[in-house]
Scaffold this motif. Structure first.
Motif, short mmCIF file in Angstrom:
data_model
loop_
_atom_site.label_atom_id
_atom_site.label_comp_id
_atom_site.label_asym_id
_atom_site.label_seq_id
_atom_site.Cartn_x
_atom_site.Cartn_y
_atom_site.Cartn_z
N GLU A 78 -0.66 -3.03 11.59
CA GLU A 78 -1.91 -3.29 10.88
C GLU A 78 -2.04 -2.36 9.67
O GLU A 78 -1.90 -1.14 9.82
CB GLU A 78 -3.10 -3.05 11.82
N TRP A 79 -2.34 -2.94 8.51
CA TRP A 79 -2.44 -2.11 7.32
C TRP A 79 -3.61 -1.14 7.39
O TRP A 79 -3.57 -0.04 6.82
CB TRP A 79 -2.54 -2.98 6.06
N CYS B 97 -2.37 1.93 8.96
CA CYS B 97 -1.55 2.65 7.97
C CYS B 97 -2.44 3.43 7.01
O CYS B 97 -2.16 4.59 6.67
CB CYS B 97 -0.70 1.66 7.18
N GLN B 98 -3.52 2.80 6.57
CA GLN B 98 -4.41 3.47 5.63
C GLN B 98 -5.08 4.69 6.27
O GLN B 98 -5.20 5.74 5.63
CB GLN B 98 -5.48 2.50 5.12
N LEU C 86 5.48 -1.70 7.46
CA LEU C 86 4.33 -2.56 7.75
C LEU C 86 4.85 -3.92 8.20
O LEU C 86 5.58 -4.59 7.46
CB LEU C 86 3.47 -2.69 6.49
N ARG D 35 2.08 -7.80 7.38
CA ARG D 35 0.73 -7.77 6.84
C ARG D 35 0.68 -7.77 5.31
O ARG D 35 -0.36 -7.54 4.73
CB ARG D 35 -0.05 -6.56 7.38
N TYR D 36 1.82 -8.02 4.67
CA TYR D 36 1.79 -8.29 3.23
C TYR D 36 2.84 -9.35 2.97
O TYR D 36 4.02 -9.06 2.77
CB TYR D 36 2.05 -7.04 2.39
N ALA E 133 -4.01 -6.48 2.40
CA ALA E 133 -3.65 -5.07 2.18
C ALA E 133 -3.82 -4.65 0.72
O ALA E 133 -3.86 -3.45 0.42
CB ALA E 133 -2.21 -4.81 2.62
N PHE F 265 -5.43 -0.61 0.75
CA PHE F 265 -4.28 0.14 1.23
C PHE F 265 -3.16 0.25 0.19
O PHE F 265 -2.68 1.36 -0.11
CB PHE F 265 -3.73 -0.47 2.52
N LEU F 266 -2.73 -0.87 -0.37
CA LEU F 266 -1.63 -0.81 -1.33
C LEU F 266 -1.99 -0.06 -2.61
O LEU F 266 -1.16 0.68 -3.15
CB LEU F 266 -1.09 -2.21 -1.61
N CYS G 90 -1.39 3.45 -1.75
CA CYS G 90 0.04 3.75 -1.77
C CYS G 90 0.55 3.98 -3.19
O CYS G 90 1.33 4.92 -3.43
CB CYS G 90 0.82 2.61 -1.11
N ILE H 193 6.71 1.27 0.83
CA ILE H 193 6.52 0.29 1.91
C ILE H 193 7.85 -0.39 2.22
O ILE H 193 8.56 -0.83 1.32
CB ILE H 193 5.50 -0.80 1.50
#
Length: 340
Positions: free
Chosen positions: A189-190, A193-194, A207, A210-211, A218, A222-223, A226, A233
């Motif tokens: 799950e993003w 990750c976040q 990941l 989820r993208y 994401a 989130f991205l 990043c 990623i």
């Protein structure tokens, strides 16, 4: 095969091939695979130019790592990138109490024990080194501190806290001592990750699903985080468990189960746009994540040489810019998704 170099902290970094190989299927995921077929699949991946291999103690309860052992033994260590995961220890158990019955087949009789502690991370790392038969692992990911694995946000939060208060510092130390090149999280799950990225100094996230051509949520927060932090990623599950490879046929898999009607309908619309441009759905699905600047590698995996060779061929297909534009215009892709 094209490569992408990642060096977030100036330690020489890691050179990823755009297509990596995820070895969960070689842990007898969903069906048994013989040692001979597993080795043939790995050799086929090598022949395509793939030089990034990801594994984990969970995959086949150690079987994936032990199958990589003879394959990697004949390769120069500097010629490939290797990642594994921490957070689970494999304990001997009675056969009827092993982990993954009905999911992993013909594996050692082992039971997973979650351990995200400082010492647990080191025990997992040392066991992986022994199973793999290598002198070093380039990347370690903390594995599955997510809702998908632990069943609820509360349970996930407890695992995150366990890791961040203990095991995280072991990974940080291993990286800062140069024992590993980078560390991160292998997560479903993003959002999780976040959470980790906001709390620690992570280099990479693997990941899972989820993208993709089907999901780009994401991109909301989130991205961009990043990009700001220089986090890389690795994208697992680019076909969302199968539906972006098979198309929206009855019984198609999404997130490891049969796809619901709304997902089947959305994929059918995406596939129709692809067909208008003479592009197969699977071709667009594999190439799409690589358009994002944070994505270093995509790892679809495979259980047969033909699957690996097919994935490699998909990278060479030219995708017209108009296809991405039409997907955005029809509301089938986020307008801010990078496609250049």
């Amino acid at each position: 095969m094209k490569t992408r170099h990642f060096d977030r902290i100036g330690n020489g970094g890691i050179t990823f091939t755009e297509l990596g190989f995820g070895t969960a299927p070689l842990g007898n995921l969903y069906r048994p695979v013989s040692d001979e077929d597993a080795n043939a699949t790995l050799e086929a991946a090598w022949q395509t130019g793939c030089r990034y291999f990801d594994t984990a103690p969970l995959y086949g309860l150690g079987l994936s790592e032990t199958r990589l052992n003879p394959f990697l033994r004949g390769k120069r260590r500097d010629d490939y990138v290797l990642s594994s995961k921490v957070g689970r220890l494999m304990r001997v158990s009675p056969p009827d109490q092993r982990t993954g019955i009905g999911k992993f087949f013909e594996t050692p009789s082992r039971r997973e024990v979650y351990d995200y502690s400082y010492d647990g991370v080191m025990r997992s790392f040392e066991a992986s080194l022994e199973r793999l038969g290598v002198d070093r692992i380039d990347i370690l990911y903390v594995h599955d501190v997510d809702i998908f694995t632990h069943g609820s946000k509360e349970a996930s939060d407890r695992r995150i806290e366990e890791f961040m208060s203990s095991g995280y510092y072991r990974l940080l130390s291993l990286r800062d001592q140069g024992v590993i090149k980078a560390f991160g999280g292998g997560i479903n799950e993003w959002q999780v990750c976040q959470t980790l990225a906001e709390r620690g100094d992570f280099d990479l996230f693997l990941l899972a699903g989820r993208y993709t051509l089907l999901e780009q949520e994401a991109l909301a927060t989130f991205l961009p985080l990043c990009e700001k932090r220089g986090i890389g990623i690795v994208l697992g599950g680019p076909y969302n468990s199968g539906i972006l490879a098979t198309g929206p046929k009855p019984g198609a898999f999404y997130n490891y189960t049969e796809a619901p009607k709304d997902v089947l309908d959305r994929v059918a619309r995406i596939e129709a746009v692809c067909k208008r441009h003479g592009v197969r759905l699977i071709e667009a699905a594999l190439q799409f994540p690589l358009r994002h600047p944070c994505v270093m590698s995509v790892i679809p995996g495979g259980q047969r040489p033909a699957e690996v060779e097919s994935n490699r061929a998909l990278l060479d297909v030219r995708i017209p810019a108009a296809l991405w534009a039409d997907l955005k215009q029809e509301g089938l892709m986020r307008a801010d998704a990078p496609t250049a």
